[in-house]
Design a protein around this motif. Structure first.
Motif, short mmCIF file in Angstrom:
data_model
loop_
_atom_site.label_atom_id
_atom_site.label_comp_id
_atom_site.label_asym_id
_atom_site.label_seq_id
_atom_site.Cartn_x
_atom_site.Cartn_y
_atom_site.Cartn_z
N GLN A 1 -7.98 6.59 -6.77
CA GLN A 1 -6.73 7.22 -6.36
C GLN A 1 -6.78 8.73 -6.60
OE1 GLN A 1 -3.31 5.34 -8.07
NE2 GLN A 1 -1.86 6.78 -7.19
N VAL A 2 -7.34 9.13 -7.72
CA VAL A 2 -7.48 10.56 -8.02
C VAL A 2 -8.44 11.22 -7.03
CG1 VAL A 2 -8.27 12.23 -9.74
CG2 VAL A 2 -6.93 10.25 -10.46
N GLU A 3 -9.53 10.53 -6.72
CA GLU A 3 -10.52 11.09 -5.80
C GLU A 3 -9.96 11.20 -4.38
OE1 GLU A 3 -13.35 12.49 -6.56
OE2 GLU A 3 -12.95 12.04 -8.67
N GLU A 4 -9.08 10.29 -4.01
CA GLU A 4 -8.42 10.40 -2.70
C GLU A 4 -7.61 11.69 -2.62
OE1 GLU A 4 -7.76 5.62 -1.75
OE2 GLU A 4 -6.14 6.83 -2.59
N PHE A 5 -6.91 11.99 -3.69
CA PHE A 5 -6.10 13.21 -3.72
C PHE A 5 -7.00 14.45 -3.71
CE2 PHE A 5 -3.21 16.18 -6.18
CZ PHE A 5 -2.45 16.50 -5.06
N LYS A 6 -8.13 14.37 -4.40
CA LYS A 6 -9.08 15.48 -4.38
C LYS A 6 -9.60 15.73 -2.96
CE LYS A 6 -10.85 14.98 -9.12
NZ LYS A 6 -12.07 14.72 -9.92
N CYS A 7 -9.91 14.65 -2.25
CA CYS A 7 -10.37 14.79 -0.86
C CYS A 7 -9.31 15.45 0.00
CB CYS A 7 -10.73 13.41 -0.29
SG CYS A 7 -12.18 12.64 -1.03
N PHE A 8 -8.07 15.08 -0.23
CA PHE A 8 -6.96 15.67 0.52
C PHE A 8 -6.86 17.17 0.25
CE2 PHE A 8 -2.42 16.86 0.65
CZ PHE A 8 -2.18 16.66 2.00
N ILE A 9 -7.02 17.56 -1.01
CA ILE A 9 -6.96 18.98 -1.37
C ILE A 9 -8.11 19.74 -0.72
CG2 ILE A 9 -7.15 20.61 -3.30
CD1 ILE A 9 -5.73 18.57 -5.04
N ARG A 10 -9.28 19.12 -0.65
CA ARG A 10 -10.45 19.80 -0.07
C ARG A 10 -10.28 20.10 1.41
NH1 ARG A 10 -13.36 15.52 -2.93
NH2 ARG A 10 -13.98 16.31 -4.98
N ILE A 11 -9.58 19.24 2.13
CA ILE A 11 -9.45 19.48 3.57
C ILE A 11 -8.24 20.34 3.92
CG2 ILE A 11 -10.59 17.30 4.14
CD1 ILE A 11 -7.82 16.20 4.90
N MET B 1 0.83 -1.20 0.00
CA MET B 1 0.00 0.00 0.00
C MET B 1 0.87 1.24 0.00
SD MET B 1 -3.15 0.94 2.54
CE MET B 1 -2.23 0.63 4.02
N GLY B 2 1.88 1.30 0.88
CA GLY B 2 2.79 2.43 0.87
C GLY B 2 2.20 3.68 1.48
N SER B 3 2.94 4.76 1.36
CA SER B 3 2.51 6.03 1.92
C SER B 3 1.42 6.65 1.04
CB SER B 3 3.70 6.98 2.02
OG SER B 3 3.27 8.29 2.31
N PRO B 4 0.42 7.28 1.65
CA PRO B 4 -0.59 7.96 0.84
C PRO B 4 -0.01 9.12 0.05
CG PRO B 4 -0.90 8.43 3.17
CD PRO B 4 0.11 7.33 3.09
N PHE B 5 1.06 9.72 0.56
CA PHE B 5 1.67 10.84 -0.16
C PHE B 5 2.35 10.36 -1.44
CE2 PHE B 5 1.38 12.39 4.21
CZ PHE B 5 0.72 13.59 3.99
N THR B 6 2.81 9.12 -1.45
CA THR B 6 3.35 8.55 -2.69
C THR B 6 2.23 8.43 -3.72
OG1 THR B 6 5.00 7.31 -1.43
CG2 THR B 6 4.57 6.59 -3.69
N ARG B 7 1.07 8.00 -3.27
CA ARG B 7 -0.07 7.87 -4.17
C ARG B 7 -0.51 9.25 -4.68
NH1 ARG B 7 -3.00 3.49 -4.04
NH2 ARG B 7 -5.00 4.56 -3.95
N THR C 1 -15.96 12.63 -9.11
CA THR C 1 -16.54 13.96 -8.91
C THR C 1 -16.01 14.90 -9.98
OG1 THR C 1 -14.77 14.61 -7.38
CG2 THR C 1 -16.75 13.64 -6.42
N ALA C 2 -16.78 15.96 -10.25
CA ALA C 2 -16.41 16.89 -11.32
C ALA C 2 -15.42 17.95 -10.86
CB ALA C 2 -17.67 17.56 -11.87
N GLN C 3 -15.19 18.06 -9.57
CA GLN C 3 -14.27 19.08 -9.07
C GLN C 3 -12.83 18.71 -9.38
OE1 GLN C 3 -14.49 19.65 -4.84
NE2 GLN C 3 -13.97 21.82 -4.97
N TYR C 4 -12.00 19.73 -9.62
CA TYR C 4 -10.58 19.54 -9.95
C TYR C 4 -10.41 18.58 -11.13
CZ TYR C 4 -10.26 21.38 -5.19
OH TYR C 4 -10.41 22.13 -4.05
#
Length: 200
Positions: free
Chosen positions: A80-90, A1-7, A50-53
């Motif tokens: 994986q893309v949506e996980e990064f979008k969630c991170f950007i939102r918070i 799985m590795g680090s989420p920041f790598t993803r 989602t349509a955002q970003y």
């Protein structure tokens, strides 16, 4: 799985590669996702698109159907893309909580130092210890919470129809704004006190 920041970095790299290659995002059906019911990480579930970003969606565009889909530095999944979008939102909320943390740290450290310089005498025979000044913060909460519940929440319910007056995110925003405002005001007061002390 590795680090989420790598993803997250994989999403950035893949989207930039496809951007410079002139790849455009069509419909969400053109984006790559694993075919299994569960996600490729054990215990994780898929996230809907989602349509955002939308510029990040380029990381999940399949440019060559015959190429391998295992290289996440070239092709990411929708989840994986949506996980990064969630991170950007918070991120904005996380950044604002830094100011809240500063105010709490001031309350337990610098607040006591300020109390040492205050006139803490109540009458001729009693002096409030500096460490006991923190009690007034709890007393303030005990007084203001019922006022908020009875007056503010009831009035807000009438205006917006929300059962709690404000959503959780809105309450967090108001609290963070008040904390930042209070910290700024305290900084101005301390600056004025420092200037006054230097001129004496």
């Amino acid at each position: 799985m590795g680090s989420p920041f790598t993803r997250f970095l994989q999403v950035i790299v893949a989207s930039l590669i496809n951007h410079f290659r002139g790849v455009d995002v069509g419909s969400e059906y053109d984006l790559y996702e694993v075919k299994t019911k569960e996600y490729d990480i054990l215990g994780a579930s898929k996230l809907p698109h989602t349509a955002q970003y939308r510029f990040l969606d380029k990381a999940a565009v399949v440019t060559d159907p015959e190429s391998s889909t295992n290289n996440r530095w070239r092709l990411c999944t929708v989840t994986q893309v949506e996980e990064f979008k969630c991170f950007i939102r918070i991120l904005p909320i996380w950044a604002l909580t830094i100011a809240l943390s500063l105010s709490f740290s001031q309350l337990s450290t610098f607040f006591i130092s300020q109390a040492r310089t205050m006139d803490r005498n109540l009458g001729h025979h009693f002096t409030i210890p500096p460490g006991s000044i923190l009690v007034f913060s709890a007393v303030n909460a005990i007084i203001l919470v019922p006022i908020y519940e009875k007056l503010v929440v009831s009035n807000l319910c009438k205006h917006n129809g929300h059962p709690r007056g404000l959503t959780s995110l809105q309450r967090m925003g108001v609290g963070l704004f008040v904390s930042i405002f209070a910290m700024g005001l305290a900084a101005l007061v301390e600056k004025r006190n420092a200037v006054t002390m230097l001129t004496l």
